[in-house]
Design a protein around this motif. Structure first.
Motif, PDB file in Angstrom:
ATOM      1  N   ARG A  37       0.907  -1.194  -0.023  1.00  0.00           N
ATOM      2  CA  ARG A  37      -0.132  -0.140   0.125  1.00  0.00           C
ATOM      3  C   ARG A  37       0.879   1.327  -0.091  1.00  0.00           C
ATOM      4  NH1 ARG A  37      -3.900  -2.368   4.670  1.00  0.00           N
ATOM      5  NH2 ARG A  37      -4.807  -4.030   3.256  1.00  0.00           N
ATOM      6  N   PRO A  38       0.375   2.349  -0.526  1.00  0.00           N
ATOM      7  CA  PRO A  38       1.200   3.444  -0.717  1.00  0.00           C
ATOM      8  C   PRO A  38       1.484   4.046   0.675  1.00  0.00           C
ATOM      9  CG  PRO A  38      -0.644   3.356  -2.492  1.00  0.00           C
ATOM     10  CD  PRO A  38      -0.839   2.508  -1.563  1.00  0.00           C
ATOM     11  N   ASP A  39       0.572   4.080   1.649  1.00  0.00           N
ATOM     12  CA  ASP A  39       1.175   4.603   2.767  1.00  0.00           C
ATOM     13  C   ASP A  39       1.983   3.881   3.456  1.00  0.00           C
ATOM     14  OD1 ASP A  39      -0.826   6.710   2.593  1.00  0.00           O
ATOM     15  OD2 ASP A  39      -2.528   5.724   3.621  1.00  0.00           O
ATOM     16  N   THR A  40       1.685   2.405   3.498  1.00  0.00           N
ATOM     17  CA  THR A  40       2.921   1.464   3.967  1.00  0.00           C
ATOM     18  C   THR A  40       4.339   1.851   3.444  1.00  0.00           C
ATOM     19  OG1 THR A  40       1.102  -0.186   4.500  1.00  0.00           O
ATOM     20  CG2 THR A  40       3.488  -0.871   4.684  1.00  0.00           C
ATOM     21  N   LEU A  41       4.412   2.100   1.931  1.00  0.00           N
ATOM     22  CA  LEU A  41       5.699   2.322   1.523  1.00  0.00           C
ATOM     23  C   LEU A  41       6.112   3.507   1.810  1.00  0.00           C
ATOM     24  CD1 LEU A  41       4.591   0.917  -2.354  1.00  0.00           C
ATOM     25  CD2 LEU A  41       6.065  -0.419  -0.391  1.00  0.00           C
ATOM     26  N   THR A  42       5.499   4.483   1.972  1.00  0.00           N
ATOM     27  CA  THR A  42       5.914   5.857   2.579  1.00  0.00           C
ATOM     28  C   THR A  42       6.280   5.520   3.965  1.00  0.00           C
ATOM     29  OG1 THR A  42       4.120   6.973   1.067  1.00  0.00           O
ATOM     30  CG2 THR A  42       5.177   8.328   3.110  1.00  0.00           C
ATOM     31  N   CYS A  43       5.594   4.764   4.753  1.00  0.00           N
ATOM     32  CA  CYS A  43       6.261   4.768   6.165  1.00  0.00           C
ATOM     33  C   CYS A  43       7.474   3.983   6.004  1.00  0.00           C
ATOM     34  CB  CYS A  43       5.034   3.868   6.826  1.00  0.00           C
ATOM     35  SG  CYS A  43       5.611   3.500   8.680  1.00  0.00           S
ATOM     36  N   LEU A  44       7.562   3.110   5.342  1.00  0.00           N
ATOM     37  CA  LEU A  44       9.086   2.223   5.308  1.00  0.00           C
ATOM     38  C   LEU A  44       9.985   3.289   4.774  1.00  0.00           C
ATOM     39  CD1 LEU A  44       7.457  -1.107   3.787  1.00  0.00           C
ATOM     40  CD2 LEU A  44       8.371  -0.537   6.022  1.00  0.00           C
ATOM     41  N   LEU A  45       9.743   4.024   3.747  1.00  0.00           N
ATOM     42  CA  LEU A  45      10.979   4.858   3.126  1.00  0.00           C
ATOM     43  C   LEU A  45      11.298   5.786   4.248  1.00  0.00           C
ATOM     44  CD1 LEU A  45       9.732   5.525  -0.333  1.00  0.00           C
ATOM     45  CD2 LEU A  45      11.740   4.286   0.246  1.00  0.00           C
ATOM     46  N   ALA A  46      10.491   6.517   4.899  1.00  0.00           N
ATOM     47  CA  ALA A  46      10.347   7.340   5.916  1.00  0.00           C
ATOM     48  C   ALA A  46      11.431   6.987   7.108  1.00  0.00           C
ATOM     49  CB  ALA A  46       9.019   7.860   6.635  1.00  0.00           C
ATOM     50  N   ASN A  47      11.328   5.393   7.321  1.00  0.00           N
ATOM     51  CA  ASN A  47      11.907   4.721   8.320  1.00  0.00           C
ATOM     52  C   ASN A  47      13.297   4.066   7.808  1.00  0.00           C
ATOM     53  OD1 ASN A  47      10.343   4.890  11.121  1.00  0.00           O
ATOM     54  ND2 ASN A  47       8.847   4.447   9.512  1.00  0.00           N
ATOM     55  N   GLY A  48      13.551   4.352   6.451  1.00  0.00           N
ATOM     56  CA  GLY A  48      14.724   3.931   6.151  1.00  0.00           C
ATOM     57  C   GLY A  48      14.884   2.376   5.772  1.00  0.00           C
ATOM     58  N   LEU A  49      13.631   2.065   5.376  1.00  0.00           N
ATOM     59  CA  LEU A  49      13.534   0.457   5.087  1.00  0.00           C
ATOM     60  C   LEU A  49      13.253  -0.017   3.595  1.00  0.00           C
ATOM     61  CD1 LEU A  49      11.411  -0.545   8.200  1.00  0.00           C
ATOM     62  CD2 LEU A  49      13.892  -0.715   7.812  1.00  0.00           C
ATOM     63  N   PRO A  50      14.037   0.758   2.738  1.00  0.00           N
ATOM     64  CA  PRO A  50      13.899   0.268   1.224  1.00  0.00           C
ATOM     65  C   PRO A  50      14.067  -1.144   0.912  1.00  0.00           C
ATOM     66  CG  PRO A  50      15.877   1.450   1.666  1.00  0.00           C
ATOM     67  CD  PRO A  50      15.396   1.513   3.046  1.00  0.00           C
ATOM     68  N   ALA A  51      14.810  -1.878   1.723  1.00  0.00           N
ATOM     69  CA  ALA A  51      14.815  -3.327   1.499  1.00  0.00           C
ATOM     70  C   ALA A  51      13.393  -3.967   1.393  1.00  0.00           C
ATOM     71  CB  ALA A  51      15.508  -4.143   2.472  1.00  0.00           C
TER      72      ALA A  51
END
Length: 113
Positions: free
Chosen positions: A97-111
């Motif tokens: 989901r876009p909101d989850t992806l945004t959260c993951l990116l904001a927390n430095g988790l692009p893996a």
């Protein structure tokens, strides 16, 4: 063998009934916390297997924050029996989901992306 399986199933049902009774006796805030904690227990092995080396806590929080109440309850139920293919599918759905992806990116988790 059948008897052992039957006893295991009865234990599972007893555990589920105990959990339901425990949740019913809790405040709404306690119910939410218990549900989220149980959901984390189901999500953790999925993350460890599918995304080894990813920091768990930030990823768990992003997934929990972006799951619906129904999804959290389904994940919490999976914590009683262990993750299944449905658990993996549900986690993948939430992660995409876009909101989850945004959260993951904001927390430095692009893996995970």
């Amino acid at each position: 063998m059948i008897l052992a399986h039957g006893i295991g199933a009865l234990r599972g049902l007893g555990l589920a009934a105990l959990c339901a009774a425990t949740l019913a006796a809790c405040t709404p805030a306690d119910q939410d916390r218990l549900t989220r904690d149980a959901a984390r227990a189901a999500i953790t092995p999925v993350l460890v297997q599918r995304f080894p080396g990813v920091p768990l806590e930030p990823a768990l929080e992003c997934i929990i924050q972006n799951a619906t109440a129904r999804e959290l309850l389904a994940l919490a139920a999976d914590s009683l029996t262990g993750p299944t293919a449905n658990t993996v599918e549900l986690v993948n759905s939430i992660v995409s989901r876009p909101d989850t992806l945004t959260c993951l990116l904001a927390n430095g988790l692009p893996a995970l992306l």
